[in-house]
Design a protein around this motif. Structure first.
Motif, PDB file in Angstrom:
ATOM      1  N   ASP A 151      27.288 -10.176  12.688  1.00 49.54           N
ATOM      2  CA  ASP A 151      26.041  -9.510  13.064  1.00 49.54           C
ATOM      3  C   ASP A 151      26.253  -8.048  13.431  1.00 49.54           C
ATOM      4  O   ASP A 151      25.442  -7.472  14.152  1.00 49.54           O
ATOM      5  N   TYR A 152      27.315  -7.430  12.968  1.00 55.12           N
ATOM      6  CA  TYR A 152      27.537  -6.009  13.222  1.00 55.12           C
ATOM      7  C   TYR A 152      28.223  -5.406  11.998  1.00 55.12           C
ATOM      8  O   TYR A 152      28.752  -6.109  11.126  1.00 55.12           O
ATOM      9  N   HIS A 192      30.513  -1.596  10.594  1.00 52.81           N
ATOM     10  CA  HIS A 192      31.260  -0.390  10.935  1.00 52.81           C
ATOM     11  C   HIS A 192      30.971   0.677   9.896  1.00 52.81           C
ATOM     12  O   HIS A 192      30.795   0.380   8.707  1.00 52.81           O
ATOM     13  N   ARG A 213      29.801   1.896  15.207  1.00 51.44           N
ATOM     14  CA  ARG A 213      29.697   0.434  15.142  1.00 51.44           C
ATOM     15  C   ARG A 213      28.309   0.050  15.632  1.00 51.44           C
ATOM     16  O   ARG A 213      27.889   0.444  16.711  1.00 51.44           O
ATOM     17  N   HIS A 214      27.566  -0.712  14.807  1.00 48.32           N
ATOM     18  CA  HIS A 214      26.175  -1.008  15.117  1.00 48.32           C
ATOM     19  C   HIS A 214      25.896  -2.501  14.959  1.00 48.32           C
ATOM     20  O   HIS A 214      26.562  -3.196  14.170  1.00 48.32           O
ATOM     21  N   GLN A 215      24.877  -2.944  15.676  1.00 51.01           N
ATOM     22  CA  GLN A 215      24.334  -4.282  15.472  1.00 51.01           C
ATOM     23  C   GLN A 215      23.585  -4.301  14.141  1.00 51.01           C
ATOM     24  O   GLN A 215      22.814  -3.394  13.832  1.00 51.01           O
ATOM     25  N   ASP A 219      22.750   4.968  18.236  1.00 53.88           N
ATOM     26  CA  ASP A 219      23.587   4.838  19.420  1.00 53.88           C
ATOM     27  C   ASP A 219      23.176   5.902  20.437  1.00 53.88           C
ATOM     28  O   ASP A 219      22.901   7.052  20.077  1.00 53.88           O
ATOM     29  N   HIS A 233      30.975  -4.254   6.215  1.00 54.31           N
ATOM     30  CA  HIS A 233      30.316  -5.394   6.854  1.00 54.31           C
ATOM     31  C   HIS A 233      30.934  -6.676   6.337  1.00 54.31           C
ATOM     32  O   HIS A 233      31.033  -6.889   5.122  1.00 54.31           O
ATOM     33  N   TYR A 284      21.272   3.785  10.180  1.00 55.72           N
ATOM     34  CA  TYR A 284      22.221   3.674  11.288  1.00 55.72           C
ATOM     35  C   TYR A 284      22.774   5.058  11.596  1.00 55.72           C
ATOM     36  O   TYR A 284      23.074   5.835  10.681  1.00 55.72           O
TER      37      TYR A 284
END
Length: 452
Positions: free
Chosen positions: A345-346, A348, A359-361, A373, A340, A325
């Motif tokens: 489903d995401y 930080h 912040r990611h899926q 990103d 998490h 990520y």
């Protein structure tokens, strides 16, 4: 060889249904010897065996070990040798075991030296869980001195599954526990643990309020083993042994966590082919497990907050559960925390000061994906291009003698070095010696002086 009496006993016990191993233990003989006499391959002799050299010392050894149950056999052997025991040390220790001289110590051997009962486990009643601390994991895993494997085993069928985790704290326990249950295809009505601090208070065995919420979430009961009673969860203990010996011992250094997880999964599935004898019928572990009535699992795992410390790579990426990520540029080598909540489903990514930087899926565990990103990509490209120079590379074969400033600095250093040694402070002027030599060459000799 057997005496006539022992031969008669062996044949009589065999007719009564005793096995060869049982007869051998009863008579204190080797199984091959018993089998040979029962098959008529050997004929018993009339003479008796020579008396056991250990027997005269039996009472002494019993008394010494009654006084000190933990006395080393080597120390006791030294004592009986001084009392004129003629046997070897291996013969002595074998006699200690044969005559069961050492008394049972309950705290040290809770499951040895006493009666044991078979604990019945109805189908679908109980799952046994236990952590296995695996020493010396590959350095690339970044988990320290031990890897952590949570093993869950169905007490009735013996089917087991295992999941690797970064640590044994409460969030990782919940994550691994949910993964084990989903690999087993459901949950039993009761979970059994030893006295894990994340499950209960070790001193009292009372379940903690935090884990009580987990049990309510899955709708199960929790059973805690009494202290030092490992045989209460013997099914999972055997699974632990299989995982450690048949999988962990052969894990190479280059293996990733995801590849290692795949390896232990394959071993667990392969061991479902073990044979069992149930009420005279031969079945496999897989067939027994398929017939167990299991409770359905919730759609999502228990919502515990999971945190993992990671190091940012030079490409501004952070590794988490087999995926990468992105973070903003300018952070290579920094320690960040991946947060998490299980079931969401995401995730930080935050700094040590708890500032959120990304912040990611969430990608599937072990998928090997790189999640970037768009803003991070643009910022990283700009930062890299700003560091690129369009100047020609420097010439490496150019002559560059010492500059005046460097020569002055060298003179200063020489002066300091001379000042450190009094002998080096003496200045010798060679011009003076040259002038003296010239005068000596031009001066008249004594004979020339007399001639004048």
């Amino acid at each position: 060889m057997l005496t006539v009496e022992e031969d008669l006993d062996a044949h009589a016990l065999r007719r009564q249904g005793w096995t060869i191993s049982a007869i051998a233990r009863h008579l204190g003989r080797d199984r091959k010897t018993i089998r040979a006499y029962l098959n008529g391959e050997r004929i018993p002799q009339q003479r008796r065996q020579a008396p056991d050299a250990f027997v005269p010392f039996l009472d002494y050894c019993r008394q010494r070990l009654a006084d000190d149950p933990h006395l080393w056999a080597s120390a006791l052997f030294d004592e009986v040798v001084q009392l004129d025991y003629r046997g070897a040390y291996s013969t002595f220790t074998e006699a200690l075991r044969r005559y069961q001289v050492r008394p049972h110590c309950e705290p040290c051997q809770a499951s040895k030296g006493r009666d044991r009962a078979v604990i019945a486990h109805p189908p679908g009643e109980e799952i046994q869980f236990d952590w296995v601390e695996l020493p010396d994991p590959p350095a690339g895993w970044g988990v320290g001195a031990h890897a952590h494997l949570l093993v869950g085993a169905l007490a009735h069928s013996g089917r087991w599954r295992a999941v690797l985790a970064d640590s044994e704290d409460f969030p990782h326990l919940n994550q691994a526990l949910d993964a084990v249950l989903r690999k087993l295809g459901g949950t039993a009505r009761r979970w059994r643990f030893d006295r894990m601090a994340t499950v209960c208070y070790p001193s009292s065995g009372q379940v903690t309020p935090a884990f009580a919420g987990v049990a309510k979430f899955y709708g199960v009961q929790v059973a805690i083993c009494p202290p030092r009673r490992g045989n209460r969860k013997g099914v999972v203990e055997k699974a632990n042994h299989s995982a450690a010996q048949r999988w962990w011992r052969t894990v190479p250094d280059a293996l990733t966590v995801e590849q290692a997880q795949s390896g232990v999964d394959k071993l667990a599935i392969r061991m479902d082919d073990r044979r069992r004898n149930v009420d005279g019928m031969k079945v496999t572990v897989a067939e027994l497990a398929a017939a167990e009535p299991m409770l359905d699992l919730p759609t999502l795992p228990f919502p515990a907050d999971l945190e993992a410390t990671r190091t940012v790579s030079p490409q501004a990426l952070v590794s988490f559960e087999g995926n990468l990520y992105s973070v903003p540029p300018g952070m290579p080598g920094m320690q960040v925390i991946v947060r998490h909540r299980l079931g969401e489903d995401y995730l930080h990514i935050v700094t040590a000061g708890r500032a959120v930087v990304a912040r990611h899926q969430l990608a599937p565990r072990g998928a090997g994906r790189t999640i970037r990103d768009a803003g991070h990509v643009i910022a990283l490209e700009r930062a890299v291009l700003a560091q690129v120079s369009d100047r020609a590379p420097c010439k490496t074969k150019t002559r560059r003698p010492l500059s005046a400033a460097a020569l002055a600095e060298a003179d200063r250093l020489r002066g300091q070095a001379a000042g450190a040694n009094p002998a080096e402070r003496v200045v010798i002027n060679l011009d003076t010696y040259a002038a003296v030599a010239d005068r000596l060459r031009t001066a008249p000799t004594p004979e020339e002086e007399l001639g004048k």
